[in-house]
Design a protein around this motif. Sequence first.
Motif, PDB file in Angstrom:
ATOM      1  N   TYR A 144     -19.362  14.133 -26.940  1.00 44.45           N
ATOM      2  CA  TYR A 144     -18.890  15.504 -26.783  1.00 44.45           C
ATOM      3  C   TYR A 144     -19.209  15.984 -25.367  1.00 44.45           C
ATOM      4  O   TYR A 144     -20.368  16.190 -25.017  1.00 44.45           O
ATOM      5  N   GLU A 145     -18.166  16.127 -24.558  1.00 43.11           N
ATOM      6  CA  GLU A 145     -18.292  16.668 -23.203  1.00 43.11           C
ATOM      7  C   GLU A 145     -18.364  18.192 -23.341  1.00 43.11           C
ATOM      8  O   GLU A 145     -17.343  18.871 -23.402  1.00 43.11           O
ATOM      9  N   VAL A 146     -19.590  18.725 -23.398  1.00 35.99           N
ATOM     10  CA  VAL A 146     -19.755  20.131 -23.776  1.00 35.99           C
ATOM     11  C   VAL A 146     -19.385  21.095 -22.661  1.00 35.99           C
ATOM     12  O   VAL A 146     -19.130  22.284 -22.919  1.00 35.99           O
ATOM     13  N   THR A 147     -19.349  20.624 -21.414  1.00 32.97           N
ATOM     14  CA  THR A 147     -18.962  21.485 -20.302  1.00 32.97           C
ATOM     15  C   THR A 147     -18.554  20.625 -19.109  1.00 32.97           C
ATOM     16  O   THR A 147     -19.031  19.493 -18.950  1.00 32.97           O
ATOM     17  N   ALA A 148     -17.697  21.187 -18.272  1.00 30.45           N
ATOM     18  CA  ALA A 148     -17.371  20.541 -17.000  1.00 30.45           C
ATOM     19  C   ALA A 148     -18.310  21.011 -15.900  1.00 30.45           C
ATOM     20  O   ALA A 148     -18.278  20.481 -14.788  1.00 30.45           O
ATOM     21  N   ALA A 149     -19.149  22.018 -16.206  1.00 29.50           N
ATOM     22  CA  ALA A 149     -20.089  22.538 -15.214  1.00 29.50           C
ATOM     23  C   ALA A 149     -21.109  21.465 -14.852  1.00 29.50           C
ATOM     24  O   ALA A 149     -21.517  20.668 -15.704  1.00 29.50           O
ATOM     25  N   CYS A 150     -21.521  21.458 -13.587  1.00 26.14           N
ATOM     26  CA  CYS A 150     -22.487  20.449 -13.144  1.00 26.14           C
ATOM     27  C   CYS A 150     -23.208  20.964 -11.901  1.00 26.14           C
ATOM     28  O   CYS A 150     -22.639  21.713 -11.106  1.00 26.14           O
ATOM     29  N   ASN A 151     -24.450  20.554 -11.758  1.00 27.63           N
ATOM     30  CA  ASN A 151     -25.237  20.921 -10.581  1.00 27.63           C
ATOM     31  C   ASN A 151     -25.032  19.948  -9.423  1.00 27.63           C
ATOM     32  O   ASN A 151     -25.526  20.183  -8.322  1.00 27.63           O
ATOM     33  N   LEU A 152     -24.312  18.834  -9.672  1.00 24.50           N
ATOM     34  CA  LEU A 152     -23.996  17.883  -8.616  1.00 24.50           C
ATOM     35  C   LEU A 152     -22.491  17.908  -8.343  1.00 24.50           C
ATOM     36  O   LEU A 152     -21.729  18.543  -9.077  1.00 24.50           O
ATOM     37  N   ARG A 153     -22.068  17.177  -7.310  1.00 25.31           N
ATOM     38  CA  ARG A 153     -20.648  17.133  -6.943  1.00 25.31           C
ATOM     39  C   ARG A 153     -20.250  15.679  -6.675  1.00 25.31           C
ATOM     40  O   ARG A 153     -19.857  15.320  -5.568  1.00 25.31           O
ATOM     41  N   CYS A 154     -20.362  14.844  -7.686  1.00 26.60           N
ATOM     42  CA  CYS A 154     -20.130  13.409  -7.538  1.00 26.60           C
ATOM     43  C   CYS A 154     -18.679  13.139  -7.169  1.00 26.60           C
ATOM     44  O   CYS A 154     -17.751  13.684  -7.788  1.00 26.60           O
ATOM     45  N   ILE A 155     -18.481  12.269  -6.181  1.00 25.17           N
ATOM     46  CA  ILE A 155     -17.129  12.058  -5.654  1.00 25.17           C
ATOM     47  C   ILE A 155     -16.234  11.297  -6.618  1.00 25.17           C
ATOM     48  O   ILE A 155     -15.012  11.313  -6.470  1.00 25.17           O
ATOM     49  N   HIS A 156     -16.820  10.647  -7.648  1.00 21.11           N
ATOM     50  CA  HIS A 156     -16.038   9.800  -8.553  1.00 21.11           C
ATOM     51  C   HIS A 156     -15.872  10.404  -9.937  1.00 21.11           C
ATOM     52  O   HIS A 156     -15.282   9.770 -10.813  1.00 21.11           O
ATOM     53  N   CYS A 157     -16.372  11.613 -10.182  1.00 24.33           N
ATOM     54  CA  CYS A 157     -16.520  12.158 -11.536  1.00 24.33           C
ATOM     55  C   CYS A 157     -15.197  12.182 -12.311  1.00 24.33           C
ATOM     56  O   CYS A 157     -14.231  12.829 -11.907  1.00 24.33           O
ATOM     57  N   HIS A 158     -15.185  11.496 -13.463  1.00 26.61           N
ATOM     58  CA  HIS A 158     -13.964  11.473 -14.282  1.00 26.61           C
ATOM     59  C   HIS A 158     -13.702  12.833 -14.910  1.00 26.61           C
ATOM     60  O   HIS A 158     -12.562  13.167 -15.245  1.00 26.61           O
ATOM     61  N   ALA A 159     -14.759  13.644 -15.093  1.00 26.78           N
ATOM     62  CA  ALA A 159     -14.616  14.969 -15.701  1.00 26.78           C
ATOM     63  C   ALA A 159     -14.380  16.064 -14.661  1.00 26.78           C
ATOM     64  O   ALA A 159     -14.273  17.237 -15.018  1.00 26.78           O
ATOM     65  N   ARG A 160     -14.303  15.670 -13.370  1.00 24.44           N
ATOM     66  CA  ARG A 160     -14.147  16.630 -12.278  1.00 24.44           C
ATOM     67  C   ARG A 160     -15.230  17.722 -12.366  1.00 24.44           C
ATOM     68  O   ARG A 160     -14.957  18.922 -12.242  1.00 24.44           O
ATOM     69  N   GLY A 161     -16.460  17.294 -12.619  1.00 22.43           N
ATOM     70  CA  GLY A 161     -17.552  18.221 -12.843  1.00 22.43           C
ATOM     71  C   GLY A 161     -17.789  19.156 -11.665  1.00 22.43           C
ATOM     72  O   GLY A 161     -17.629  18.790 -10.504  1.00 22.43           O
ATOM     73  N   GLY A 162     -18.200  20.377 -11.977  1.00 21.67           N
ATOM     74  CA  GLY A 162     -18.465  21.405 -10.981  1.00 21.67           C
ATOM     75  C   GLY A 162     -18.608  22.731 -11.700  1.00 21.67           C
ATOM     76  O   GLY A 162     -19.676  23.072 -12.208  1.00 21.67           O
ATOM     77  N   ARG A 163     -17.505  23.457 -11.808  1.00 22.52           N
ATOM     78  CA  ARG A 163     -17.506  24.727 -12.529  1.00 22.52           C
ATOM     79  C   ARG A 163     -17.069  24.528 -13.974  1.00 22.52           C
ATOM     80  O   ARG A 163     -16.291  23.621 -14.271  1.00 22.52           O
ATOM     81  N   PRO A 164     -17.542  25.402 -14.882  1.00 22.33           N
ATOM     82  CA  PRO A 164     -17.046  25.324 -16.263  1.00 22.33           C
ATOM     83  C   PRO A 164     -15.558  25.632 -16.322  1.00 22.33           C
ATOM     84  O   PRO A 164     -15.041  26.411 -15.499  1.00 22.33           O
ATOM     85  N   LEU A 165     -14.864  25.011 -17.251  1.00 22.89           N
ATOM     86  CA  LEU A 165     -13.439  25.279 -17.425  1.00 22.89           C
ATOM     87  C   LEU A 165     -13.237  26.591 -18.160  1.00 22.89           C
ATOM     88  O   LEU A 165     -14.092  27.005 -18.963  1.00 22.89           O
ATOM     89  N   PRO A 166     -12.122  27.282 -17.921  1.00 16.83           N
ATOM     90  CA  PRO A 166     -11.932  28.604 -18.537  1.00 16.83           C
ATOM     91  C   PRO A 166     -11.772  28.564 -20.051  1.00 16.83           C
ATOM     92  O   PRO A 166     -12.003  29.576 -20.721  1.00 16.83           O
ATOM     93  N   ASP A 167     -11.386  27.410 -20.614  1.00 21.50           N
ATOM     94  CA  ASP A 167     -11.138  27.341 -22.061  1.00 21.50           C
ATOM     95  C   ASP A 167     -12.218  26.564 -22.817  1.00 21.50           C
ATOM     96  O   ASP A 167     -11.987  26.078 -23.924  1.00 21.50           O
TER      97      ASP A 167
END
Length: 412
Positions: free
Chosen positions: A68-91
């Motif tokens: 369960y990918e509970v959020t797209a939010a992340c404290n890192l900014r990995c260049i390869h992230c499959h989830a495009r982690g960073g900010r939480p998604l609006p939905d």
Amino acid sequence: MGVKEPHVRPFYDPPSLVLRQVASLMAFKRLTGWPGLDRWLPKAGLMLRTAAGALGFGCFGMPIHPVYEVTAACNLRCIHCHARGGRPLPDELDTEGAKDVIRKLAEVPEFRTLVFSGGEPLVRPDIYELIAYAKRLGFSVLIATNATLITKAVARRLRDLGVEGIAASIDFVDPRQHDQYRGVPGAFKRALEGIENAADEGLYIHINITLSKLNLNQLEDLIRLADRLGAYVVFLYQLLPAGRGEALRKLLLSREELLQVMERVKRIQREVKPVIIPVGLPEYFAYLVKDSPALRVYSNFLRGCSAGGGMFYVKPNGDVWPCAFVPIKAGNLRSQSALEIWRNSPVFRALRDRDNLKGPCSTCRFRDVCGGCRARAFALTGDLFASDPMCPLVNVRAEEAAQGRAAAAIGP
């Protein structure tokens, strides 16, 4: 009246499941020379809980389990992230919506272990409430994390909640390179501290490594680092063109480099105690059995690609994918039950039937223990069932085909 809560079946129900897990591990040991039993046996109870529901070895370890990918939010900014982690998604689902997802997952009899992933799951404010709810329903719980936020207090809280372990990411042995790849200075140092904090609390340690042209030369050193950190399992991800990885196609390993990975992993597996599982490289399981006369026996324990048959990947908005790297919607848990999607989704059902494979994958004698990487096939060809275009065993298959033609020409 509220919704009646289901309860996850325990890892020992039925007992034959535990026997299958032990037999799978022994088959793996026989094929690889893995020397790690002395690390695993003292933690046998923990290992059985983390493998709960497993039917054998596959691309994402021992299937079956939901992630369960509970959020797209992340404290890192990995260049390869499959989830495009960073900010939480609006939905993204709120707390009650996320609990409803967990409740629906608990209704699937085959599901016993739940992995919370992201983004970075520990940045979600209600993550401990979600963990507590999953534990209340009977799930074994693992946290897939970059480990940078696991202070001593966080590790203690995870232990007190009953979390079985963490899957932490380390991609370079050089701190500077790791920090650059992960997008934040100090990420390497904080990750190692987080892993050590978790280990100090008795949590199961699992290390994730993403391989590309950038760190292929560090493969053995990375695995030895994971060994020193006390890891029980190493997932050796192959960089796939998914999420932000789409922009890194020039860093994907070639067919020849993938073959090198398999050769080097098998060689070092005899020397280190973590079980090494290449992810996005189901051909590794074919490589292990290619010279064995017991291929049919090993096919009971090795399943290669887990998409649709061993993986149930839930996105933050409730969408369900057959794999973290196969962005095809099979349903949504806002409006459907997990059981309905797991058993009846056309996508899942089609992936489980390897008669649907095309090209060389359809006739390969390793089809049952491998199946080709469906994510790579989809990303590079647009066809989920196409033959894996980067199969590193293509020369082995060509040689076998030539031998078969020669034998046919000679006749009885």
